[in-house]
Design a protein around this motif. Sequence first.
Motif, PDB file in Angstrom:
ATOM      1  N   GLY A 236      52.465  25.968  37.249  1.00 20.02           N
ATOM      2  CA  GLY A 236      53.528  26.081  36.312  1.00 20.02           C
ATOM      3  C   GLY A 236      52.763  26.836  35.125  1.00 20.02           C
ATOM      4  N   HIS A 237      53.020  27.828  34.788  1.00 21.14           N
ATOM      5  CA  HIS A 237      52.210  29.080  33.995  1.00 21.14           C
ATOM      6  C   HIS A 237      50.972  29.523  34.606  1.00 21.14           C
ATOM      7  CE1 HIS A 237      55.056  28.164  30.795  1.00 21.14           C
ATOM      8  NE2 HIS A 237      55.043  26.931  31.091  1.00 21.14           N
ATOM      9  N   GLY A 238      49.766  28.404  34.613  1.00 20.74           N
ATOM     10  CA  GLY A 238      48.584  28.796  35.088  1.00 20.74           C
ATOM     11  C   GLY A 238      47.945  30.100  34.312  1.00 20.74           C
ATOM     12  N   VAL A 239      48.356  30.352  33.299  1.00 25.48           N
ATOM     13  CA  VAL A 239      47.845  31.783  32.723  1.00 25.48           C
ATOM     14  C   VAL A 239      46.117  31.249  32.360  1.00 25.48           C
ATOM     15  CG1 VAL A 239      48.787  30.876  30.212  1.00 25.48           C
ATOM     16  CG2 VAL A 239      48.343  33.330  30.857  1.00 25.48           C
ATOM     17  N   ARG A 240      45.964  30.244  32.159  1.00 22.97           N
ATOM     18  CA  ARG A 240      44.583  30.072  31.453  1.00 22.97           C
ATOM     19  C   ARG A 240      43.543  30.161  32.709  1.00 22.97           C
ATOM     20  NH1 ARG A 240      44.449  25.482  26.630  1.00 22.97           N
ATOM     21  NH2 ARG A 240      42.296  26.097  26.826  1.00 22.97           N
ATOM     22  N   ILE A 241      44.129  30.406  34.066  1.00 16.75           N
ATOM     23  CA  ILE A 241      43.060  30.580  35.057  1.00 16.75           C
ATOM     24  C   ILE A 241      42.153  31.874  34.672  1.00 16.75           C
ATOM     25  CG2 ILE A 241      44.548  32.290  36.388  1.00 16.75           C
ATOM     26  CD1 ILE A 241      42.157  29.667  37.929  1.00 16.75           C
ATOM     27  N   ALA A 242      42.637  32.681  33.693  1.00 19.00           N
ATOM     28  CA  ALA A 242      42.048  33.989  33.250  1.00 19.00           C
ATOM     29  C   ALA A 242      40.643  33.525  32.637  1.00 19.00           C
ATOM     30  CB  ALA A 242      42.810  34.836  32.274  1.00 19.00           C
ATOM     31  N   GLU A 243      40.414  32.432  31.943  1.00 19.56           N
ATOM     32  CA  GLU A 243      39.324  31.677  31.682  1.00 19.56           C
ATOM     33  C   GLU A 243      38.232  31.636  32.558  1.00 19.56           C
ATOM     34  OE1 GLU A 243      40.143  28.017  29.885  1.00 19.56           O
ATOM     35  OE2 GLU A 243      41.588  28.811  28.128  1.00 19.56           O
ATOM     36  N   ASP A 244      38.499  31.784  33.631  1.00 19.38           N
ATOM     37  CA  ASP A 244      37.469  31.574  34.710  1.00 19.38           C
ATOM     38  C   ASP A 244      37.208  33.282  35.280  1.00 19.38           C
ATOM     39  OD1 ASP A 244      35.690  30.087  36.292  1.00 19.38           O
ATOM     40  OD2 ASP A 244      36.805  30.239  38.090  1.00 19.38           O
ATOM     41  N   LEU A 245      37.362  34.180  34.391  1.00 16.55           N
ATOM     42  CA  LEU A 245      37.142  35.677  34.768  1.00 16.55           C
ATOM     43  C   LEU A 245      36.336  36.169  33.750  1.00 16.55           C
ATOM     44  CD1 LEU A 245      40.976  36.708  35.860  1.00 16.55           C
ATOM     45  CD2 LEU A 245      39.112  36.248  37.355  1.00 16.55           C
ATOM     46  N   ASP A 246      35.321  36.822  34.020  1.00 22.48           N
ATOM     47  CA  ASP A 246      34.328  37.375  33.091  1.00 22.48           C
ATOM     48  C   ASP A 246      34.429  38.847  33.190  1.00 22.48           C
ATOM     49  OD1 ASP A 246      32.437  37.914  31.405  1.00 22.48           O
ATOM     50  OD2 ASP A 246      30.837  37.669  32.645  1.00 22.48           O
ATOM     51  N   VAL A 247      35.060  39.603  32.213  1.00 25.75           N
ATOM     52  CA  VAL A 247      35.113  40.982  32.217  1.00 25.75           C
ATOM     53  C   VAL A 247      33.716  41.492  31.981  1.00 25.75           C
ATOM     54  CG1 VAL A 247      36.524  43.006  31.341  1.00 25.75           C
ATOM     55  CG2 VAL A 247      37.697  40.624  31.618  1.00 25.75           C
ATOM     56  N   VAL A 248      33.290  42.065  33.096  1.00 29.24           N
ATOM     57  CA  VAL A 248      31.858  42.678  32.747  1.00 29.24           C
ATOM     58  C   VAL A 248      31.883  44.183  32.034  1.00 29.24           C
ATOM     59  CG1 VAL A 248      29.789  43.520  33.828  1.00 29.24           C
ATOM     60  CG2 VAL A 248      31.022  41.312  34.774  1.00 29.24           C
ATOM     61  N   SER A 249      32.767  44.843  32.409  1.00 30.15           N
ATOM     62  CA  SER A 249      32.858  46.052  31.837  1.00 30.15           C
ATOM     63  C   SER A 249      34.157  46.584  32.031  1.00 30.15           C
ATOM     64  CB  SER A 249      31.773  47.188  32.334  1.00 30.15           C
ATOM     65  OG  SER A 249      32.028  47.364  33.827  1.00 30.15           O
ATOM     66  N   ARG A 250      34.560  47.617  31.063  1.00 27.69           N
ATOM     67  CA  ARG A 250      35.788  48.441  31.161  1.00 27.69           C
ATOM     68  C   ARG A 250      35.449  49.913  30.977  1.00 27.69           C
ATOM     69  NH1 ARG A 250      40.611  45.488  30.427  1.00 27.69           N
ATOM     70  NH2 ARG A 250      40.304  43.388  29.696  1.00 27.69           N
ATOM     71  N   ALA A 251      35.965  50.689  32.039  1.00 25.28           N
ATOM     72  CA  ALA A 251      35.923  52.069  31.883  1.00 25.28           C
ATOM     73  C   ALA A 251      37.006  52.740  32.153  1.00 25.28           C
ATOM     74  CB  ALA A 251      34.689  52.833  32.802  1.00 25.28           C
ATOM     75  N   GLY A 252      38.066  53.157  31.004  1.00 28.04           N
ATOM     76  CA  GLY A 252      39.302  53.504  31.332  1.00 28.04           C
ATOM     77  C   GLY A 252      40.226  52.603  31.847  1.00 28.04           C
ATOM     78  N   GLU A 253      40.661  52.874  33.245  1.00 31.05           N
ATOM     79  CA  GLU A 253      41.485  51.898  33.873  1.00 31.05           C
ATOM     80  C   GLU A 253      40.761  51.105  34.828  1.00 31.05           C
ATOM     81  OE1 GLU A 253      44.900  53.686  35.817  1.00 31.05           O
ATOM     82  OE2 GLU A 253      45.888  54.634  33.661  1.00 31.05           O
ATOM     83  N   ASP A 254      39.457  51.443  35.123  1.00 30.37           N
ATOM     84  CA  ASP A 254      38.461  50.734  35.811  1.00 30.37           C
ATOM     85  C   ASP A 254      38.007  49.459  35.114  1.00 30.37           C
ATOM     86  OD1 ASP A 254      39.136  52.533  38.046  1.00 30.37           O
ATOM     87  OD2 ASP A 254      37.537  53.812  37.491  1.00 30.37           O
ATOM     88  N   VAL A 255      38.315  48.203  35.794  1.00 31.78           N
ATOM     89  CA  VAL A 255      37.867  47.158  35.064  1.00 31.78           C
ATOM     90  C   VAL A 255      36.738  46.435  36.058  1.00 31.78           C
ATOM     91  CG1 VAL A 255      38.363  44.907  33.828  1.00 31.78           C
ATOM     92  CG2 VAL A 255      39.832  46.779  33.654  1.00 31.78           C
ATOM     93  N   LEU A 256      35.537  45.885  35.721  1.00 31.90           N
ATOM     94  CA  LEU A 256      34.652  45.163  36.712  1.00 31.90           C
ATOM     95  C   LEU A 256      34.907  43.719  36.213  1.00 31.90           C
ATOM     96  CD1 LEU A 256      32.551  44.999  38.915  1.00 31.90           C
ATOM     97  CD2 LEU A 256      30.723  45.468  37.207  1.00 31.90           C
TER      98      LEU A 256
END
Length: 371
Positions: A236-256
């Motif tokens: 139910g919601h679960g949106v804060r699962i994104a806290e377990d994601l580490d965005v290492v880099s962004r290059a345009g539309e490409d996200v690592l």
Amino acid sequence: MAIDQHGDAVLEGLSIRSLPKVSLHDHLDGGVRPATIIELADEIDLEVPEDDADELADWFADKSDSGSLVEYLKTFDLTTAVMQTREGLTRVAREFVEDLAADGVIYGEVRWAPEQHLGRGLSLEEVVEAVQEGIEEGEDAAEQAGQDIRVGQLITAMRHTDRSLEIARLAVDWRERGAVGFDIAGPEDGFPPSKHRAAFDYLASQFFPTTVHAGEAAGLDSIRSALIDGRALRLGHGVRIAEDLDVVSRAGEDVLVQFGDLARWVRDREIPLELSPSSNLQTGAVAAWGDTLEDHPFDLLYQLGFSVTVNVDNRTMSRTSLTRELALLVETFDYSLDDLEAFQLNAAAAAFLPTEEREELIELIADGFER
């Protein structure tokens, strides 16, 4: 893209409202028409903050936009107060279904907590019966208007009380009479699913499906407990699962992105996220990322392959509809018709229905979008 006063918009020549939809996270006491609140309050001599429906709708929207789940939940004192009689419950449930049908929903699950509706002498059995009566009346009214809709009950226990096992037994008792699943709701932080392990053990022994509010007002530990202690098939919601994601880099539309173990489990097991964009902003669930819809990690989760679904949470408090939520996402993230179809197919696949009925629902959605 312009969103009209009713929350609708045209995408690729089609009204979003006209598209077939599935609603998985929608609270009964969060979807009461303001005009109905005023009328029911008058019948029981209950004072309301505004006696005009439009002004009362404004009051709900203002009070709900606090950035705090605890403050947001206080607005439910008014809606639950007018849902303490059989007549009130049946009417609210009937209108709830009618409003879903008018919004293009063909399958919905309505969650509500029977223990909150005993203030005028009704029993748990009687309140569930009253709501089921209203649901069936709403389904019949929709059919007469040429709209097919089916709605199942998600019987919900309040996580800050000690009645969850009793409510779990009630839900299973109503399995063949309208109940399709179980949930726990209310203040999340400090009341983890582990406190209700006995209820979840019982539900598991009965093979009765659960969705658990988690990852809204509390973070990863709450989600972990929902999966382990609650055996949640959906979050139910679960949106804060994104806290377990580490965005290492962004290059345009490409996200690592580097995944934590919990996020990878949720993504790889295709555990559906019942995301509610407007509500998530109002309650501060996405405050770690910002305070506008473009800051919401919805698109990141979608692009990474999570099973995202779109929901309203509480139509009255957020002054929204499923059509409006979809239109806002299109406006913010430039989604196409194919994207909106993907969200509905995710929701259909996640519905607490037998496989054959989910497959039928998926076909109805695919046909509707193709037309």
